[in-house]
Write a protein that holds these residues in place. Structure first.
Motif, PDB file in Angstrom:
ATOM      1  N   GLU A  39       0.825  -1.192   0.000  1.00 14.57           N
ATOM      2  CA  GLU A  39       0.000   0.000   0.000  1.00 14.57           C
ATOM      3  C   GLU A  39       0.859   1.242   0.000  1.00 14.57           C
ATOM      4  O   GLU A  39       1.923   1.305   0.629  1.00 14.57           O
ATOM      5  N   VAL A  40       0.374   2.234  -0.735  1.00  8.65           N
ATOM      6  CA  VAL A  40       0.994   3.549  -0.824  1.00  8.65           C
ATOM      7  C   VAL A  40      -0.103   4.557  -0.533  1.00  8.65           C
ATOM      8  O   VAL A  40      -1.224   4.428  -1.061  1.00  8.65           O
ATOM      9  N   SER A  41       0.210   5.512   0.285  1.00  8.15           N
ATOM     10  CA  SER A  41      -0.775   6.517   0.658  1.00  8.15           C
ATOM     11  C   SER A  41      -1.356   7.168  -0.588  1.00  8.15           C
ATOM     12  O   SER A  41      -0.626   7.606  -1.486  1.00  8.15           O
ATOM     13  N   GLY A  42      -2.675   7.204  -0.653  1.00  9.87           N
ATOM     14  CA  GLY A  42      -3.337   7.824  -1.779  1.00  9.87           C
ATOM     15  C   GLY A  42      -3.592   6.908  -2.958  1.00  9.87           C
ATOM     16  O   GLY A  42      -4.214   7.308  -3.934  1.00  9.87           O
ATOM     17  N   LYS A  43      -3.108   5.666  -2.866  1.00 13.72           N
ATOM     18  CA  LYS A  43      -3.313   4.702  -3.942  1.00 13.72           C
ATOM     19  C   LYS A  43      -4.062   3.478  -3.417  1.00 13.72           C
ATOM     20  O   LYS A  43      -4.064   3.190  -2.219  1.00 13.72           O
ATOM     21  N   GLU A  44      -4.649   2.755  -4.331  1.00 13.37           N
ATOM     22  CA  GLU A  44      -5.365   1.533  -3.969  1.00 13.37           C
ATOM     23  C   GLU A  44      -4.370   0.433  -3.579  1.00 13.37           C
ATOM     24  O   GLU A  44      -3.311   0.305  -4.177  1.00 13.37           O
ATOM     25  N   ARG A  45      -4.714  -0.311  -2.557  1.00 16.96           N
ATOM     26  CA  ARG A  45      -3.873  -1.441  -2.159  1.00 16.96           C
ATOM     27  C   ARG A  45      -3.765  -2.436  -3.311  1.00 16.96           C
ATOM     28  O   ARG A  45      -4.717  -2.627  -4.069  1.00 16.96           O
ATOM     29  N   GLU A  46      -2.606  -3.072  -3.406  1.00 15.82           N
ATOM     30  CA  GLU A  46      -2.358  -3.991  -4.516  1.00 15.82           C
ATOM     31  C   GLU A  46      -1.934  -5.362  -3.987  1.00 15.82           C
ATOM     32  O   GLU A  46      -0.899  -5.487  -3.309  1.00 15.82           O
ATOM     33  N   GLY A  47      -2.695  -6.383  -4.293  1.00 13.33           N
ATOM     34  CA  GLY A  47      -2.312  -7.746  -3.968  1.00 13.33           C
ATOM     35  C   GLY A  47      -1.148  -8.156  -4.851  1.00 13.33           C
ATOM     36  O   GLY A  47      -1.168  -7.896  -6.058  1.00 13.33           O
ATOM     37  N   LEU A  48      -0.143  -8.800  -4.260  1.00 10.61           N
ATOM     38  CA  LEU A  48       1.075  -9.105  -5.003  1.00 10.61           C
ATOM     39  C   LEU A  48       1.265 -10.601  -5.246  1.00 10.61           C
ATOM     40  O   LEU A  48       1.568 -11.011  -6.361  1.00 10.61           O
ATOM     41  N   ALA A  49       1.159 -11.380  -4.193  1.00  9.56           N
ATOM     42  CA  ALA A  49       1.459 -12.806  -4.321  1.00  9.56           C
ATOM     43  C   ALA A  49       0.773 -13.577  -3.204  1.00  9.56           C
ATOM     44  O   ALA A  49       0.641 -13.065  -2.096  1.00  9.56           O
ATOM     45  N   THR A  50       0.351 -14.775  -3.505  1.00  9.29           N
ATOM     46  CA  THR A  50      -0.302 -15.631  -2.521  1.00  9.29           C
ATOM     47  C   THR A  50       0.200 -17.068  -2.658  1.00  9.29           C
ATOM     48  O   THR A  50       0.664 -17.478  -3.728  1.00  9.29           O
ATOM     49  N   ILE A  51       0.092 -17.795  -1.556  1.00 13.51           N
ATOM     50  CA  ILE A  51       0.436 -19.214  -1.554  1.00 13.51           C
ATOM     51  C   ILE A  51      -0.567 -19.920  -0.656  1.00 13.51           C
ATOM     52  O   ILE A  51      -0.836 -19.471   0.455  1.00 13.51           O
ATOM     53  N   ASP A  52      -1.142 -21.013  -1.146  1.00 17.44           N
ATOM     54  CA  ASP A  52      -2.187 -21.658  -0.364  1.00 17.44           C
ATOM     55  C   ASP A  52      -1.707 -22.962   0.270  1.00 17.44           C
ATOM     56  O   ASP A  52      -0.536 -23.323   0.188  1.00 17.44           O
ATOM     57  N   TYR A  53      -2.635 -23.679   0.878  1.00 24.11           N
ATOM     58  CA  TYR A  53      -2.326 -24.871   1.651  1.00 24.11           C
ATOM     59  C   TYR A  53      -1.745 -25.995   0.798  1.00 24.11           C
ATOM     60  O   TYR A  53      -1.063 -26.875   1.302  1.00 24.11           O
ATOM     61  N   SER A  54      -2.008 -25.960  -0.512  1.00 29.26           N
ATOM     62  CA  SER A  54      -1.469 -27.007  -1.390  1.00 29.26           C
ATOM     63  C   SER A  54      -0.106 -26.629  -1.972  1.00 29.26           C
ATOM     64  O   SER A  54       0.514 -27.433  -2.672  1.00 29.26           O
ATOM     65  N   GLY A  55       0.319 -25.395  -1.700  1.00 32.59           N
ATOM     66  CA  GLY A  55       1.574 -24.920  -2.256  1.00 32.59           C
ATOM     67  C   GLY A  55       1.430 -24.160  -3.555  1.00 32.59           C
ATOM     68  O   GLY A  55       2.420 -23.675  -4.105  1.00 32.59           O
ATOM     69  N   MET A  56       0.196 -24.054  -4.050  1.00 30.17           N
ATOM     70  CA  MET A  56      -0.025 -23.289  -5.267  1.00 30.17           C
ATOM     71  C   MET A  56       0.230 -21.811  -4.995  1.00 30.17           C
ATOM     72  O   MET A  56      -0.041 -21.310  -3.914  1.00 30.17           O
TER      73      MET A  56
END
Length: 127
Positions: A39-56
């Motif tokens: 997150e940057v002040s004044g900008k929309e939050r941005e999802g970058l990377a995720t990892i789930d229970y299966s390792g995906m």
């Protein structure tokens, strides 16, 4: 209760690398999904990377090929390796956790307050 604590942020020059870490403690779930957003002040939050229970894993187009998400289940630490950093990557990086969601599905709403648990963040500045 779940606690997420990020660290590893720093000031670096463009082209440099950082490894961000997120230590999580407290209650965990077998179908845990974790990830990073910024997150940057004044900008929309941005999802970058995720990892789930299966390792995906799943990545935003803006960081694909430059950032790598991984986790150490024994140490309960989530990592984000950031390479070839650019000035536009400067932001507060926060980790998040939820359950019963796949990495792909999580990427689209990880930056939403309804996602689950958030850490306080670690600052990355690229010049």
């Amino acid at each position: 209760h779940v606690q997420l604590v990020e660290y590893g942020g720093d000031s670096v020059q463009a082209g440099g690398s950082l490894r961000l870490s997120c230590a999580h403690s407290g209650r965990t779930y077998s179908r845990w999904c974790m990830g990073w957003f910024r997150e940057v002040s004044g900008k929309e939050r941005e999802g970058l990377a995720t990892i789930d229970y299966s390792g995906m894993t799943a990545y935003a187009d803006s960081v694909k090929g430059r950032f790598t998400i991984s986790k150490d289940n024994n140490k309960n630490i989530l990592y984000l390796q950031t390479d070839n950093l650019k000035p536009e990557d400067s932001a507060t990086y926060r980790c998040a956790a939820s359950w019963d969601v796949t990495a792909v599905a999580a990427l689209s709403n990880i930056a939403s307050p309804e996602f689950g648990y958030w850490g306080e963040g670690t600052q990355v500045t690229v010049s």
